[in-house]
Design a protein around this motif. Structure first.
Motif, mmCIF file in Angstrom:
data_model
loop_
_atom_site.group_PDB
_atom_site.id
_atom_site.type_symbol
_atom_site.label_atom_id
_atom_site.label_comp_id
_atom_site.label_asym_id
_atom_site.label_seq_id
_atom_site.Cartn_x
_atom_site.Cartn_y
_atom_site.Cartn_z
ATOM 1 N N THR A 2 6.325 3.677 20.043
ATOM 2 C CA THR A 2 6.095 4.191 18.269
ATOM 3 C C THR A 2 6.757 3.198 17.493
ATOM 4 N N ILE A 3 5.555 2.795 16.567
ATOM 5 C CA ILE A 3 6.200 1.633 15.485
ATOM 6 C C ILE A 3 6.120 2.589 13.973
ATOM 7 N N THR A 4 7.795 2.050 13.639
ATOM 8 C CA THR A 4 7.510 3.178 12.445
ATOM 9 C C THR A 4 8.221 2.398 11.274
ATOM 10 N N SER A 5 7.914 3.151 10.082
ATOM 11 C CA SER A 5 8.583 2.724 8.411
ATOM 12 C C SER A 5 9.807 2.201 8.661
ATOM 13 N N SER A 6 10.038 0.451 7.874
ATOM 14 C CA SER A 6 11.524 0.878 7.257
ATOM 15 C C SER A 6 12.122 1.136 6.239
ATOM 16 N N VAL A 7 11.089 1.275 5.611
ATOM 17 C CA VAL A 7 11.179 1.930 4.291
ATOM 18 C C VAL A 7 10.635 2.689 3.901
ATOM 19 N N ALA A 8 10.422 3.712 2.971
ATOM 20 C CA ALA A 8 9.646 4.601 2.564
ATOM 21 C C ALA A 8 8.554 4.278 1.133
ATOM 22 N N GLY A 9 7.885 4.611 1.294
ATOM 23 C CA GLY A 9 6.801 4.255 0.192
ATOM 24 C C GLY A 9 5.519 4.756 0.608
ATOM 25 N N ILE A 10 4.780 4.034 -0.383
ATOM 26 C CA ILE A 10 2.869 3.534 0.062
ATOM 27 C C ILE A 10 2.196 2.919 0.670
ATOM 28 N N VAL A 11 1.848 2.933 1.303
ATOM 29 C CA VAL A 11 0.508 1.901 2.598
ATOM 30 C C VAL A 11 0.103 1.286 1.464
ATOM 31 N N ARG A 12 -0.088 0.079 1.423
ATOM 32 C CA ARG A 12 -1.108 -0.984 0.345
ATOM 33 C C ARG A 12 -1.511 -1.386 0.828
ATOM 34 N N ARG A 13 -1.275 -1.601 1.843
ATOM 35 C CA ARG A 13 -2.529 -2.632 2.932
ATOM 36 C C ARG A 13 -2.325 -2.292 4.864
ATOM 37 N N ILE A 14 -4.090 -2.601 5.274
ATOM 38 C CA ILE A 14 -3.419 -2.425 6.647
ATOM 39 C C ILE A 14 -4.096 -3.962 7.196
ATOM 40 N N ALA A 15 -3.255 -5.033 7.659
ATOM 41 C CA ALA A 15 -3.743 -5.813 8.617
ATOM 42 C C ALA A 15 -4.474 -6.504 9.416
ATOM 43 N N MET A 16 -5.225 -4.769 9.501
ATOM 44 C CA MET A 16 -5.539 -5.202 11.274
ATOM 45 C C MET A 16 -6.553 -3.797 11.532
ATOM 46 N N LEU A 50 1.487 -9.433 12.057
ATOM 47 C CA LEU A 50 1.715 -7.982 10.900
ATOM 48 C C LEU A 50 0.379 -6.839 11.125
ATOM 49 N N ILE A 51 1.090 -5.420 10.518
ATOM 50 C CA ILE A 51 0.426 -4.847 11.247
ATOM 51 C C ILE A 51 0.094 -3.856 10.082
ATOM 52 N N LEU A 52 0.580 -3.117 9.092
ATOM 53 C CA LEU A 52 0.506 -3.257 7.478
ATOM 54 C C LEU A 52 1.871 -3.589 6.641
ATOM 55 N N VAL A 53 1.762 -3.549 5.084
ATOM 56 C CA VAL A 53 2.484 -3.191 4.221
ATOM 57 C C VAL A 53 2.823 -2.131 3.208
ATOM 58 N N VAL A 54 3.863 -1.527 3.400
ATOM 59 C CA VAL A 54 5.098 -0.845 2.864
ATOM 60 C C VAL A 54 5.099 -1.195 1.668
ATOM 61 N N GLU A 55 4.453 -0.928 0.340
ATOM 62 C CA GLU A 55 5.143 -1.001 -0.772
ATOM 63 C C GLU A 55 6.401 0.233 -1.563
ATOM 64 N N SER A 56 7.842 -0.364 -1.315
ATOM 65 C CA SER A 56 8.811 0.398 -0.938
ATOM 66 C C SER A 56 9.274 1.213 -3.092
ATOM 67 N N GLU A 57 9.344 2.509 -2.441
ATOM 68 C CA GLU A 57 9.859 3.103 -3.604
ATOM 69 C C GLU A 57 10.775 3.164 -4.586
#
Length: 278
Positions: A246-260, A271-278
């Motif tokens: 399982t691949i997890t997020s290192s930060v809490a926030g909003i998924v701004r972009r999925i790169a694949m 790069l799989i996706l980008v999470v914008e930190s809160e």
């Protein structure tokens, strides 16, 4: 690494499937180039294989020598464990009272959901190949030799490979074969040919919001753009070498972009996706 994985997991008795759990962890340590000591002390900093998480949760039973702590607690922290006794639906109960073929199909789906889904995808793509001779199935047609497939008693199909064309820019060849004397062209991807394709976008290790593939494999995204995620929440899964993680997020926030796309083969660091930190 196998010896290190064995120590990390509390030196379990190695039988199927516990031996696979140790092997999964050993392969994972090699794939991510991890220091076993750091992994044992800080598993929360790694994407731990699903089989290891399930094992630590008691999916295979209790460990006779006791659970390795604090490794076990750190692995299970924040995990949403989904296993145990699942109640069979009334529809499935009715199916289990049906014909032997329906019972077998239902049991396969209930007990081995993943392999059954793979089997169905294969059947949908290639059809039923049960009648094909094992050698022909594994190694394909040989030029100048007639191959026979017995569909039923007294019903046979005759195949012969006539010619193999040159590959195109995408690595496909036109293969000419005959079936019962009729010539048929078939486009087939030659996997021995390397095709130049655009390289995937790489994650920036300095940015915590960049979620990257930990090693080469097939990634399936499990979230959507605009979704809110917490630290340690699963956002994707990766499968390689009969191992899932399982691949997890290192930060809490909003998924701004999925790169694949939703499912795609990746290399380590893609790069799989980008999470914008809160």
């Amino acid at each position: 690494m196998y010896a290190a994985a064995n120590e990390i997991l509390g030196r379990p008795t190695k039988v199927t499937p516990s031996s696979k759990v140790v092997g999964d962890l050993a392969l994972h340590l090699v794939a991510v180039n991890a220091d076993p000591k750091d992994f044992a002390e800080n598993p929360q900093n790694y994407d731990v294989p699903d089989s290891v998480v399930g094992f630590m949760a008691g999916e295979l039973g209790d460990l006779p020598g006791g659970w390795p702590e604090p490794f076990r607690t750190k692995v299970l922290q924040g995990k949403n464990l989904k296993f145990g006794v699942t109640e069979v639906s009334p529809t499935d109960l009715d199916a289990l009272r049906g014909s032997s073929e329906i019972r077998r199909e239902t049991l396969n789906r209930l007990l081995f959901a993943g392999p059954t889904a793979d089997f169905r995808r294969f059947r949908d793509t290639y059809g039923n190949l049960d009648q094909v001779d094992t050698v022909d199935y594994l190694y394909g047609l040989e030029p100048g030799r007639e191959h026979v497939v017995e569909m039923a008693k007294g019903i046979r199909l005759y195949f012969e490979l006539e010619a193999i064309g040159t590959p195109d820019a995408k690595g496909f060849r036109t293969v000419m074969a005959t079936m019962n004397g009729q010539l048929r062209p078939i486009n087939i991807r030659d996997n021995k040919i390397q095709v130049s394709v655009a390289s995937a976008e790489k994650a920036d290790p300095s940015k915590l919001g960049h979620v990257a593939a930990p090693f080469s494999g097939t990634v399936t995204v499990q979230t959507v753009e605009g979704a809110h995620v917490e630290v340690g929440q699963a956002v994707a899964s990766i499968e390689a070498m009969k191992m899932e993680a399982t691949i997890t997020s290192s930060v809490a926030g909003i998924v701004r972009r999925i790169a694949m796309p939703r499912t795609q083969a990746v290399e380590a660091g893609d790069l799989i996706l980008v999470v914008e930190s809160e």
